[in-house]
Design an enzyme around this catalytic site. Structure first.
Site, PDB file in Angstrom:
ATOM      1  N   GLU A 191       0.850  -1.196   0.000  1.00 48.70           N
ATOM      2  CA  GLU A 191       0.000   0.000   0.000  1.00 48.70           C
ATOM      3  C   GLU A 191       0.883   1.244   0.000  1.00 48.70           C
ATOM      4  O   GLU A 191       1.786   1.372   0.819  1.00 48.70           O
ATOM      5  CB  GLU A 191      -0.915   0.008   1.220  1.00 48.70           C
TER       6      GLU A 191
ATOM      7  N   GLU B 180      -0.320   4.406   0.305  1.00 58.04           N
ATOM      8  CA  GLU B 180      -0.860   5.537   1.060  1.00 58.04           C
ATOM      9  C   GLU B 180      -1.496   5.080   2.371  1.00 58.04           C
ATOM     10  O   GLU B 180      -0.820   4.981   3.394  1.00 58.04           O
ATOM     11  CB  GLU B 180      -1.872   6.293   0.192  1.00 58.04           C
TER      12      GLU B 180
ATOM     13  N   GLY C  74      -7.012   0.505   3.508  1.00 54.74           N
ATOM     14  CA  GLY C  74      -8.432   0.740   3.260  1.00 54.74           C
ATOM     15  C   GLY C  74      -8.692   1.439   1.950  1.00 54.74           C
ATOM     16  O   GLY C  74      -9.824   1.493   1.475  1.00 54.74           O
TER      17      GLY C  74
ATOM     18  N   ILE D 125      -9.120   4.115  -1.230  1.00 59.40           N
ATOM     19  CA  ILE D 125      -9.997   5.268  -1.434  1.00 59.40           C
ATOM     20  C   ILE D 125     -11.313   5.104  -0.687  1.00 59.40           C
ATOM     21  O   ILE D 125     -11.807   6.029  -0.041  1.00 59.40           O
ATOM     22  CB  ILE D 125     -10.264   5.481  -2.938  1.00 59.40           C
ATOM     23  N   CYS D 126     -11.911   3.913  -0.756  1.00 57.46           N
ATOM     24  CA  CYS D 126     -13.243   3.708  -0.171  1.00 57.46           C
ATOM     25  C   CYS D 126     -13.297   4.105   1.298  1.00 57.46           C
ATOM     26  O   CYS D 126     -14.125   4.908   1.704  1.00 57.46           O
ATOM     27  CB  CYS D 126     -13.662   2.246  -0.328  1.00 57.46           C
TER      28      CYS D 126
ATOM     29  N   SER E 213     -23.699  13.955 -13.030  1.00 57.95           N
ATOM     30  CA  SER E 213     -24.831  13.613 -12.159  1.00 57.95           C
ATOM     31  C   SER E 213     -24.876  12.130 -11.831  1.00 57.95           C
ATOM     32  O   SER E 213     -25.946  11.575 -11.603  1.00 57.95           O
ATOM     33  CB  SER E 213     -26.147  14.037 -12.816  1.00 57.95           C
TER      34      SER E 213
ATOM     35  N   ALA F 199     -17.072  15.694 -11.178  1.00 53.86           N
ATOM     36  CA  ALA F 199     -17.513  14.318 -10.953  1.00 53.86           C
ATOM     37  C   ALA F 199     -17.817  13.678 -12.301  1.00 53.86           C
ATOM     38  O   ALA F 199     -18.899  13.165 -12.547  1.00 53.86           O
ATOM     39  CB  ALA F 199     -18.738  14.294 -10.039  1.00 53.86           C
TER      40      ALA F 199
ATOM     41  N   GLY G  71     -16.339  11.117 -13.766  1.00 52.91           N
ATOM     42  CA  GLY G  71     -15.864   9.746 -13.932  1.00 52.91           C
ATOM     43  C   GLY G  71     -14.500   9.522 -13.331  1.00 52.91           C
ATOM     44  O   GLY G  71     -13.935  10.400 -12.663  1.00 52.91           O
TER      45      GLY G  71
ATOM     46  N   HIS H   8     -44.841  -6.766   8.884  1.00 55.25           N
ATOM     47  CA  HIS H   8     -45.687  -5.561   8.883  1.00 55.25           C
ATOM     48  C   HIS H   8     -45.620  -4.882  10.244  1.00 55.25           C
ATOM     49  O   HIS H   8     -45.666  -5.565  11.263  1.00 55.25           O
ATOM     50  CB  HIS H   8     -47.136  -5.944   8.574  1.00 55.25           C
TER      51      HIS H   8
END
Length: 468
Positions: free
Chosen positions: A34, A36, A39, A41-42, A186, A273, A275, A447
């Site tokens: 790893e 960085e 875990g 980016i997530c 979007s 945002a 992509g 219910h």
């Protein structure tokens, strides 16, 4: 030189660290590299901290509706820095949790940046260590779980600078709360940030190149989502091609082409945002002859690349770019490496957007079924006549299901409303187990629950709906 490990995993996101754990459970000697944070980016800059922000926004927004519940309060405010710090604290907690899991499963964590070179059973992994120096590792198998990063479009000026143009990292840990935003894109990422910042009172306009928002979703859900977001004050520019993004001392100017006409939007900050781009550069793929497809690593049904001993999972291996898809592929690949006969990796994958209202879906859309010329039966049920939704004051949205008319198999489900991201798994399970309408009709739903709408939608597809 004998192989030092059975498996080396490069990248510790929800694909990589889960794959490493499963391989260790199967008796493999495993290392994970790893560069960085454990875990990926997530946990650190994606799924988890955004949900923490969205929950803060949702709680604050709900204060303006207390009267609907016979309650009252005054003087509600928020501490923006505290909201951001809570989000970062959640990410840190989970990052430490992954570290614990690595130790528990005896997985060696190697901090540094990996590059691949030709090897015997699998490519050699050469790591430029964080602490200095380098280490060359030979393993029987290597798994790439290197993920992806926010896509930039420098040719039109859409490149994050952390000041006036933000990518997702910048939007998660800003130094101050801007009053105006333009969000370009979007999809789930763009809509979630638009939802959060609008909940805190910012003016937000979302720009989308096609003629509807959330274009991967069912068209009916997409239109309902837009109405829900507009009700909360989010503005939209659809069918709008961004031609130029420029900055000045006040903020940004986004130039658009809409129906052949030139328009422009101004704001303090622009969130990009549009992509993601796979992290495939600089790791030696070209020298090894690894096949790529539209910038992503090409793999077979067991996540194997065309290079002996080399696997690839998650975002770097293509759509859908979702954490749970990466984990699923990681487990599948780890079991295949260990010699297990695993089922095909192509299981149904749900998509979730955690805005207000939430959107969740799995399988084919109505327009997708029509394009494939499939004969279908479609059922719908609105939350406005669901008892639990009425009691909770959460009547926005509906459930929509799509069945194959010839076989009765459930092939698609689309939901919009409160907590539908928690409910969609019921339909994921049904599609995975090849459930038909008879199976779903025969299930007894508790219910009162909002999940009863899932039952009623299935009944509606066959003319058996009870409550409408």
């Amino acid at each position: 030189m004998a192989a030092e490990f059975d498996l080396v995993v490069i990248g510790s996101g929800p694909g990589g660290y889960v794959a490493a754990i499963r391989a260790s459970q199967l008796g493999q000697k495993v290392a994970i590299v790893e560069r960085e944070n454990l875990g990926g980016i997530c946990l650190n800059w994606g799924c988890i901290p955004t949900k923490a922000l969205l929950k803060s926004g949702e709680k604050f927004e709900s204060l303006s509706h207390l009267k609907d519940y016979g309650l009252s309060a005054s003087g509600a405010t928020f501490d923006f820095d505290a909201i951001i710090q809570r989000s970062r604290g959640v990410a840190k907690q989970l990052n430490q949790g992954v570290g614990f899991l690595m130790k528990k499963n005896k997985i060696e964590v190697i901090e540094g940046e990996a590059k691949l070179e030709k090897g015997a059973a699998a490519p050699k992994v050469v790591v430029a260590l964080k602490a200095g120096g380098s280490r060359t590792i030979e393993a029987k198998s290597v798994m790439l779980a290197v993920g992806a990063r926010a896509r930039a479009l420098p040719q039109i000026g859409l490149e994050a600078d952390g000041d006036k143009i933000w990518a997702y990292r910048d939007a998660l840990a800003p130094k101050k709360l801007p009053k105006t935003f333009v969000v370009i894109g979007s999809g789930a990422i763009g809509i979630e940030f638009a939802s959060f910042y609008r909940a805190l009172g910012a003016e937000v306009t979302v720009v989308e190149a096609v003629d509807r928002i959330m274009p991967v979703e069912d068209e009916e859900v997409s239109k309902a989502a837009q109405k829900g977001f507009e009700k909360r004050g989010i503005k939209f520019k659809l069918g709008a091609k961004v031609t130029k993004v420029s900055k000045d001392s006040k903020g940004v100017k986004v130039e658009l082409e809409v129906n052949g006409k030139v328009e422009s939007l101004e704001a303090e900050v622009c969130i990009s945002a549009v992509g993601i781009t796979a992290n495939t550069d600089g790791i030696g793929l070209e020298a090894l002859g690894v096949e790529l497809e539209r910038g992503h690593i090409k793999t077979d049904s067991h996540c194997q690349t065309n290079v002996k001993g080399l696997y690839a999972i998650g975002d770097c291996a293509g759509a859908p770019w979702l954490a749970h898809k990466a984990s699923h592929e990681g487990i599948h690949a780890a079991e295949h490496i260990a010699g297990y006969k695993t089922p095909n990796v192509n299981s149904p994958i749900a998509g979730c957007t955690y805005a207000q209202p939430q959107v969740a879906s799995v399988g084919v859309t109505e327009q997708g079924a029509k394009a494939e010329k499939r004969e279908v039966k479609i059922g719908r049920f609105p939350f406005k006549v669901n008892g639990k939704a009425i009691a909770a004051g959460e009547t926005e949205g509906f459930v929509k299901v799509i069945f194959d008319a010839k076989t009765g198999a459930l092939i698609g489900a689309h939901m919009i409303g409160a907590d539908v991201t928690e409910m969609i798994q019921g339909y994921v399970t049904a599609i995975t187990m090849e459930a038909t309408e008879e199976d779903i009709h025969g299930i007894v739903y508790p219910h009162p629950t909002m999940s009863e709408a899932m039952h009623e939608a299935a009944l509606d597809a066959y003319g058996r709906v009870i409550h409408i």
